[in-house]
Design a protein around this motif. Structure first.
Motif, PDB file in Angstrom:
ATOM      1  N   VAL A 304      36.314  45.487  29.732  1.00 42.46           N
ATOM      2  CA  VAL A 304      37.307  46.584  30.645  1.00 42.46           C
ATOM      3  C   VAL A 304      37.921  46.034  31.647  1.00 42.46           C
ATOM      4  O   VAL A 304      37.146  45.364  32.415  1.00 42.46           O
ATOM      5  CB  VAL A 304      36.608  47.847  30.724  1.00 42.46           C
ATOM      6  CG1 VAL A 304      37.494  48.648  31.407  1.00 42.46           C
ATOM      7  CG2 VAL A 304      35.844  48.433  29.586  1.00 42.46           C
ATOM      8  N   LEU A 305      39.197  45.807  31.697  1.00 42.01           N
ATOM      9  CA  LEU A 305      39.882  45.398  32.812  1.00 42.01           C
ATOM     10  C   LEU A 305      40.649  46.456  33.488  1.00 42.01           C
ATOM     11  O   LEU A 305      41.073  47.309  32.798  1.00 42.01           O
ATOM     12  CB  LEU A 305      40.898  44.239  32.483  1.00 42.01           C
ATOM     13  CG  LEU A 305      40.127  42.966  31.623  1.00 42.01           C
ATOM     14  CD1 LEU A 305      41.310  42.180  31.240  1.00 42.01           C
ATOM     15  CD2 LEU A 305      39.235  42.264  32.427  1.00 42.01           C
ATOM     16  N   ASP A 306      40.873  46.317  34.823  1.00 45.24           N
ATOM     17  CA  ASP A 306      41.833  47.331  35.574  1.00 45.24           C
ATOM     18  C   ASP A 306      43.080  46.736  35.496  1.00 45.24           C
ATOM     19  O   ASP A 306      43.540  45.825  35.946  1.00 45.24           O
ATOM     20  CB  ASP A 306      41.398  47.617  36.792  1.00 45.24           C
ATOM     21  CG  ASP A 306      41.844  48.726  37.752  1.00 45.24           C
ATOM     22  OD1 ASP A 306      43.068  48.942  37.324  1.00 45.24           O
ATOM     23  OD2 ASP A 306      41.253  49.204  38.646  1.00 45.24           O
ATOM     24  N   ALA A 307      44.118  47.680  34.805  1.00 45.59           N
ATOM     25  CA  ALA A 307      45.289  47.158  34.756  1.00 45.59           C
ATOM     26  C   ALA A 307      46.226  47.424  35.995  1.00 45.59           C
ATOM     27  O   ALA A 307      47.232  46.763  36.160  1.00 45.59           O
ATOM     28  CB  ALA A 307      46.150  47.880  33.287  1.00 45.59           C
ATOM     29  N   SER A 308      45.499  48.197  36.700  1.00 48.41           N
ATOM     30  CA  SER A 308      46.257  48.574  38.215  1.00 48.41           C
ATOM     31  C   SER A 308      46.176  47.397  39.191  1.00 48.41           C
ATOM     32  O   SER A 308      46.727  47.515  40.427  1.00 48.41           O
ATOM     33  CB  SER A 308      45.743  49.985  38.517  1.00 48.41           C
ATOM     34  OG  SER A 308      44.473  49.984  39.135  1.00 48.41           O
ATOM     35  N   ARG A 309      45.290  46.387  38.976  1.00 50.18           N
ATOM     36  CA  ARG A 309      44.483  45.478  40.080  1.00 50.18           C
ATOM     37  C   ARG A 309      45.003  44.003  39.374  1.00 50.18           C
ATOM     38  O   ARG A 309      45.002  43.748  38.033  1.00 50.18           O
ATOM     39  CB  ARG A 309      43.413  45.563  40.304  1.00 50.18           C
ATOM     40  CG  ARG A 309      43.164  46.778  40.889  1.00 50.18           C
ATOM     41  CD  ARG A 309      41.515  47.154  41.472  1.00 50.18           C
ATOM     42  NE  ARG A 309      41.323  48.240  42.138  1.00 50.18           N
ATOM     43  CZ  ARG A 309      40.120  48.757  42.328  1.00 50.18           C
ATOM     44  NH1 ARG A 309      38.926  47.878  42.180  1.00 50.18           N
ATOM     45  NH2 ARG A 309      39.815  49.986  43.098  1.00 50.18           N
ATOM     46  N   GLU A 310      44.987  43.143  40.071  1.00 50.03           N
ATOM     47  CA  GLU A 310      45.211  41.772  39.753  1.00 50.03           C
ATOM     48  C   GLU A 310      43.871  41.270  38.899  1.00 50.03           C
ATOM     49  O   GLU A 310      42.666  41.772  39.558  1.00 50.03           O
ATOM     50  CB  GLU A 310      45.432  40.719  40.713  1.00 50.03           C
ATOM     51  CG  GLU A 310      47.035  41.083  41.255  1.00 50.03           C
ATOM     52  CD  GLU A 310      47.505  39.849  42.297  1.00 50.03           C
ATOM     53  OE1 GLU A 310      46.476  39.023  42.839  1.00 50.03           O
ATOM     54  OE2 GLU A 310      48.452  39.803  43.014  1.00 50.03           O
ATOM     55  N   LEU A 311      43.829  40.371  38.054  1.00 52.26           N
ATOM     56  CA  LEU A 311      42.699  39.802  37.532  1.00 52.26           C
ATOM     57  C   LEU A 311      42.040  38.878  38.549  1.00 52.26           C
ATOM     58  O   LEU A 311      42.641  38.289  39.293  1.00 52.26           O
ATOM     59  CB  LEU A 311      42.778  39.120  36.231  1.00 52.26           C
ATOM     60  CG  LEU A 311      43.512  39.818  35.070  1.00 52.26           C
ATOM     61  CD1 LEU A 311      43.995  39.006  33.889  1.00 52.26           C
ATOM     62  CD2 LEU A 311      42.631  40.998  34.483  1.00 52.26           C
TER      63      LEU A 311
END
Length: 484
Positions: A304-311
């Motif tokens: 799960v990655l947060d699309a609203s923040r940078e990787l």
């Protein structure tokens, strides 16, 4: 099939619910700590007491504060008690009974369940005298237990009480009777009457892979803290199972939850959020260790990655854990509704950073709005089927032969390499053996070419493929199972 009776463990924080849960489960599942409020979600575990079974529910500690997390925990704990058949209300025997405990106990009494008052931390006979103070709860003597989980005192009586409130499990009874019959035969005649009598030679010809149930799917949910893992789990289940909060690290223990979907029994493991190693302290060290334990028994992982923040680099390290354990993988972009960038732009960034997961599909979802959640469910099933599939040997050999025709085997230092035949010797993930004349000379780049060619011919989306080169007389060892 009879529905299992449910036993709920209820009580304020740090009274020993997780320790009792582990004792009754006969294995360490819940994280145990002196830090109040360690357990925040509801864990479930099927337990057996002799010939009777039950579903044990361990709830978060109830604490009357204005904190939003504990407010949610209390609501969930009471809801769990309503759904249970038997309630074990735990209190701390080191302290005198307080009004908060009484109020909670009376609220549970009104539910009309089988209810026991369990006074924990009664570590010796002198402290046992304090047990009488708890009769002011209005509890009958047969439903009051003074125990010490840590010292294993008094738990036998409590377990007997629970046993007497459970129905017999016919399957377990039959199993115990069969074990007794086999033991009697062995004691009397010195053998057990198994119908199958395999010779050593026959056993050597059987493939060394366990037969597993392809209807059971273990899904690990992994990601750094506060990317929305619990929200995604709730959306997938269609109910509020996990405590959801904006406070980073709300989920501490991984929590199992199973449901059926398209003839599959899917068990979700809601893993603890991972932080940078330097900031992992106390409980989160246990959580990191437990996350790895869950990955060891998982088939499919949702990164799960947060699309609203940078990787971040941490996202890469966490994804690397999934690659390390060789799992079927889906990259889940959560909070897509909060991002204004194009999907193509983010996809390019993910592919650049996560080259080792090039086979993993990327799905953009919103746990808040439910966007693409159904698609994610279907994709989990598809990836699991890819992860467990077996390619017939004749079909596999034909494809490998075609690959060699298109791109000849290399000739390192003039050596002539030849593939005699190939076979998929295991799945989960798929592992293919190339039986060759000089396996040690096959370069990894050619293996990579074969992997890509196999992906063109078969649906291996979401799963790694391991190719192992071996000689005609080589045995498949553990080190080959681990080879990339």
């Amino acid at each position: 099939m009879n529905t299992l009776k449910k036993i709920a463990l209820i009580g304020q924080p740090n009274v020993g619910k997780s320790s009792l849960f582990n004792r009754l489960s006969n294995k360490r599942i819940a994280i145990v700590s002196d830090i109040a409020g360690t357990t925040r979600d509801v864990r479930k575990n099927e337990i057996e007491i002799l010939d009777r079974s039950a579903l044990l529910l361990d709830t978060g500690g109830i604490d009357e504060t204005n904190d939003a997390i504990f407010s949610n925990v209390k609501r969930k704990a009471i809801s769990t008690a309503k759904d249970a058949d038997i309630v074990l209300f735990l209190v701390d025997g080191k302290n005198i009974p307080d009004d908060k405990d009484k109020e909670l106990f009376y609220e549970l009494q009104r539910l009309g369940k089988e209810l026991a008052l369990v006074v924990n931390k009664i570590d010796n006979d002198k402290e046992l005298e304090r047990l009488w103070e708890f009769f002011e709860f209005g509890i009958d003597e047969q439903n009051l237990f003074g125990i010490s989980v840590s010292h294993n005192r008094g738990t036998k009586s409590l377990i007997e009480w629970v046993y007497n409130h459970l129905p017999e499990n016919p399957e377990t009874v039959a199993k115990l009777q069969e074990e007794q019959r086999r033991k009697e035969l062995e004691d009397e005649f010195g053998y057990i009457d198994d119908e199958d009598d395999f010779s050593t030679e026959t056993l050597e010809n059987i493939e060394d892979e366990k037969i597993v149930d392809d209807s059971l799917v273990n899904v690990a949910i992994i990601g750094r803290v506060n990317v929305g893992k619990s929200s995604i789990l709730n959306a997938l289940l269609g109910e509020e199972r996990s405590v959801v909060s904006d406070v980073a690290g709300t989920t501490i223990d991984p929590v199992d939850e199973m449901y059926e979907y398209k003839d599959k029994k899917i068990t979700f493991v809601d893993t603890a959020g991972l932080r940078r190693r330097g900031s992992i302290e106390g409980i989160e060290k246990f959580a990191l260790m437990r996350t790895k334990e869950m990955l060891e028994r998982a088939n499919v992982a949702l990164v799960v990655l947060d699309a609203s923040r940078e990787l971040t680099d941490l996202d890469e390290k966490i994804a690397g854990l999934v690659d390390e354990y060789g799992l079927g993988t889906i990259i889940v972009l959560n909070k897509w509704d909060e991002n204004m960038d194009t999907f193509q732009k983010i996809e390019e960034e993910i592919r650049r950073r996560f080259r080792f997961l090039s086979y993993a599909p990327i799905i953009a979802v919103s746990a808040k709005t439910g966007r693409s959640i159904e698609r994610l469910k279907d994709k989990i099933i598809e990836i699991f089927e890819n992860y467990t599939q077996r390619i017939p040997t004749s079909q596999l050999n034909k494809v490998i032969e075609e690959a060699v025709i298109r791109h000849s085997l290399p000739s390192p230092n003039g050596a002539y390499l030849r593939i005699y035949y190939s076979t998929q010797f295991s799945s989960r993930p798929p592992r293919v053996a190339l039986v060759m004349n000089k396996p040690q000379l096959l370069h990894y780049s050619y293996k990579r070419y074969l992997v890509n060619f196999l992906r063109e011919q078969f649906n291996f989306e979401g799963t790694p493929i391991h190719i192992i080169a071996r000689g005609k007389n080589d045995k498949m060892g553990d080190e080959e199972y681990l080879e990339r």
